[in-house]
Design a protein around this motif. Structure first.
Motif, short mmCIF file in Angstrom:
data_model
loop_
_atom_site.label_atom_id
_atom_site.label_comp_id
_atom_site.label_asym_id
_atom_site.label_seq_id
_atom_site.Cartn_x
_atom_site.Cartn_y
_atom_site.Cartn_z
N TRP A 246 -5.87 -4.93 -7.59
CA TRP A 246 -5.54 -3.87 -8.52
C TRP A 246 -4.33 -4.26 -9.37
O TRP A 246 -4.25 -3.91 -10.57
CB TRP A 246 -5.27 -2.55 -7.79
CG TRP A 246 -3.98 -2.55 -6.99
CD1 TRP A 246 -3.84 -2.88 -5.68
CD2 TRP A 246 -2.67 -2.24 -7.47
NE1 TRP A 246 -2.52 -2.79 -5.29
CE2 TRP A 246 -1.77 -2.39 -6.38
CE3 TRP A 246 -2.16 -1.84 -8.70
CZ2 TRP A 246 -0.41 -2.16 -6.49
CZ3 TRP A 246 -0.79 -1.60 -8.82
CH2 TRP A 246 0.06 -1.76 -7.73
N ALA A 247 -3.38 -5.00 -8.79
CA ALA A 247 -2.20 -5.42 -9.54
C ALA A 247 -2.56 -6.46 -10.60
O ALA A 247 -2.04 -6.44 -11.72
CB ALA A 247 -1.15 -5.98 -8.58
N TRP B 279 -11.00 -3.37 -18.17
CA TRP B 279 -10.24 -3.53 -16.93
C TRP B 279 -10.41 -2.34 -15.98
O TRP B 279 -10.21 -2.47 -14.77
CB TRP B 279 -8.77 -3.77 -17.23
CG TRP B 279 -8.53 -5.18 -17.67
CD1 TRP B 279 -8.33 -5.64 -18.95
CD2 TRP B 279 -8.51 -6.34 -16.84
NE1 TRP B 279 -8.19 -6.99 -18.95
CE2 TRP B 279 -8.29 -7.45 -17.67
CE3 TRP B 279 -8.65 -6.54 -15.46
CZ2 TRP B 279 -8.21 -8.75 -17.17
CZ3 TRP B 279 -8.57 -7.83 -14.97
CH2 TRP B 279 -8.35 -8.92 -15.81
N ALA C 210 -11.51 -3.50 -12.18
CA ALA C 210 -10.68 -3.16 -11.02
C ALA C 210 -11.50 -2.60 -9.86
O ALA C 210 -11.04 -2.59 -8.72
CB ALA C 210 -9.61 -2.13 -11.43
N SER D 263 -4.80 -11.82 -20.96
CA SER D 263 -5.74 -10.89 -20.32
C SER D 263 -6.97 -11.63 -19.82
O SER D 263 -7.44 -11.41 -18.69
CB SER D 263 -6.14 -9.80 -21.33
OG SER D 263 -6.96 -8.83 -20.74
N CYS E 204 -5.40 -6.61 -12.12
CA CYS E 204 -6.07 -5.83 -13.16
C CYS E 204 -5.08 -5.06 -14.02
O CYS E 204 -5.28 -4.91 -15.23
CB CYS E 204 -7.08 -4.88 -12.54
SG CYS E 204 -8.46 -5.71 -11.72
N LEU E 205 -4.02 -4.58 -13.40
CA LEU E 205 -3.00 -3.87 -14.15
C LEU E 205 -2.35 -4.79 -15.18
O LEU E 205 -2.18 -4.42 -16.35
CB LEU E 205 -1.94 -3.31 -13.20
CG LEU E 205 -0.76 -2.58 -13.87
CD1 LEU E 205 -1.25 -1.36 -14.64
CD2 LEU E 205 0.27 -2.17 -12.80
N GLY F 203 -4.87 -5.39 -18.04
CA GLY F 203 -4.96 -4.26 -18.95
C GLY F 203 -3.74 -4.11 -19.84
O GLY F 203 -3.85 -3.80 -21.04
N LEU F 204 -2.55 -4.37 -19.29
CA LEU F 204 -1.32 -4.28 -20.08
C LEU F 204 -1.28 -5.35 -21.16
O LEU F 204 -0.82 -5.10 -22.28
CB LEU F 204 -0.10 -4.40 -19.16
CG LEU F 204 0.16 -3.20 -18.23
CD1 LEU F 204 1.32 -3.49 -17.29
CD2 LEU F 204 0.42 -1.93 -19.04
#
Length: 410
Positions: free
Chosen positions: A363-364, A288, A292, A223, A366-367, A370-371
């Motif tokens: 945005w991807a 996140w 984002a 992360s 950041c995804l 976050g995951l």
């Protein structure tokens, strides 16, 4: 035997950590510029960052265990000198292949950071171990984030190579300083090098605390890497189109957040390491949502960066405190094995964030970040079933004891 660490020694050891880890992370804020000059395509630029992390992984497995067998003072000086060589190779690299080799070489010997942490854990008094580890680990944060500011400034004036030339000189100077200024930490052990390596492998299968903390570190730094390995890409592109100086200044926000977690070591000394980890991982995931948002203002991004680095530092210090407390006689090999998860996670974050940004946008990235944070929280939550928060037990007198004492005093 614990002899203690002076304030001056803490400063020197923090500088050792800052300089060594900087050789791996200095490439991040100038990734686009350095990649173009070295002939590396934008979608593959993440390999420059991953090269240092992969070298770091190799050093963690092969070199850090030596700290449990020989004088750590000499080992710290020797590793710093070799890190200096790797930085010099990178500074003079004519193409991407040589640059990756230099970064990997520096990464192998930059594991002096973990030898330093093990040294501090070994010579610290039990009641000050968390405090001292937190202080020295702050140097790691200073290197990872502070070098972004320096690299950004020099990148716009002298060029990105000047940063690695400076780091080569700094590491060489610190090698001399540590050799003369640290107390010796002689290792006396009947265990051989190969046995230490085998014990590191057994940690994964037999030590539940180590496995849980290792997996948390893997996702924690995946992360972390998703942010710092990819942040220069959206900031350097329209509508912001920031230069390396402006991008580097974002390291100040991260530095503020990470240093704000400086008390994590004291909290860990008080027995709150498990609880701190859980709350910090929640903050990491939440950060996140702010990171984002890159328009129309960068204020949410800055706040998110502060929160993210606070959370990462709090978890990292707590994990090292727990592991060195559980394994005081082999802190070097345990930290080395633990940080192998860190290195792999950082490399994963570097590769996925540049790939995701190129394919779909920020945005991807950041995804993914976050995951990774949620995965770390899931590991922590699973571990709570058998590893409750261990606080120091204070013998509080019962009502009957207080009553009897009061009567007897009369």
């Amino acid at each position: 035997m614990a002899t203690g660490v002076t304030r001056a020694q803490r400063w020197v050891l923090a500088m050792v950590c800052a300089a060594a880890v900087s050789t791996i992370y200095a490439i991040q804020p100038v990734l686009a510029v350095a990649g173009a000059e070295l002939g590396v395509s934008p979608e593959s630029s993440g390999v420059l960052i991953a090269a240092g992390q992969i070298g770091y992984f190799a050093g963690l497995i092969l070199l850090v265990p030596l700290g449990d067998l020989i004088n750590r003072r000499q080992l710290i000086a020797g590793l710093l000198a070799l890190t200096s060589v790797g930085a010099a190779i990178t500074a003079a690299a004519p193409n991407g292949g040589v640059a990756m080799a230099g970064l990997a070489f520096a990464g192998v010997f930059a594991v002096v950071v973990q030898v330093t942490v093990a040294y501090v854990a070994a010579v610290s008094a039990p009641g000050e171990r968390g405090r001292n580890i937190g202080a020295v680990t702050s140097g790691v944060v200073l290197g990872i984030l502070g070098v972004r500011v320096v690299t950004g400034l020099l990148g716009d004036t002298l060029g990105w190579r000047a940063v690695y030339a400076l780091l080569a000189v700094l590491c060489a100077g610190l090698a001399v300083l540590t050799r003369r200024g640290l107390d010796p930490d002689i290792r006396t052990s009947d265990v051989g090098y190969t046995q230490v390596l085998r014990s590191m492998g057994r940690l994964v299968t037999t030590d539940r605390l180590f496995l849980s903390r290792g997996l948390i570190a893997f996702f924690l730094f995946a992360s972390f890497g998703s942010l710092w390995s990819g942040l220069a890409l959206p900031l350097g592109a329209p509508p912001w189109s920031l230069g390396t100086t402006e991008i580097g200044l974002f390291g100040l926000a991260g530095l503020a957040g990470a240093l704000g977690a400086g008390r994590a070591g004291r909290w860990a000394d008080a027995g709150h390491a498990q609880r701190i980890t859980g709350w910090a991982l929640v903050l990491l995931a939440a950060s996140w949502l702010l990171i984002a948002r890159t328009g129309p203002t960068l204020v949410p991004l800055v706040v998110g960066v502060v929160v993210l680095d606070f959370a990462v530092q709090a978890v990292h210090v707590s994990s090292q405190h727990l592991l060195t407390t559980a394994h005081p006689d082999r802190a070097g090999s345990v930290i080395g094995a633990y940080m192998a998860f860190y290195s792999l996670g950082s490399a994963l974050g570097a590769v996925t964030t540049t790939w995701a940004h190129t394919a779909w946008g920020w945005w991807a990235s950041c995804l993914f970040g976050g995951l990774y944070a949620l995965a770390g929280f899931a590991v922590w939550g699973s571990a709570q079933r058998w590893m409750p928060d261990r606080r120091p037990k204070i013998n509080q007198p019962t009502f009957r004891t207080r009553y009897v004492t009061m009567i007897s005093r009369r």
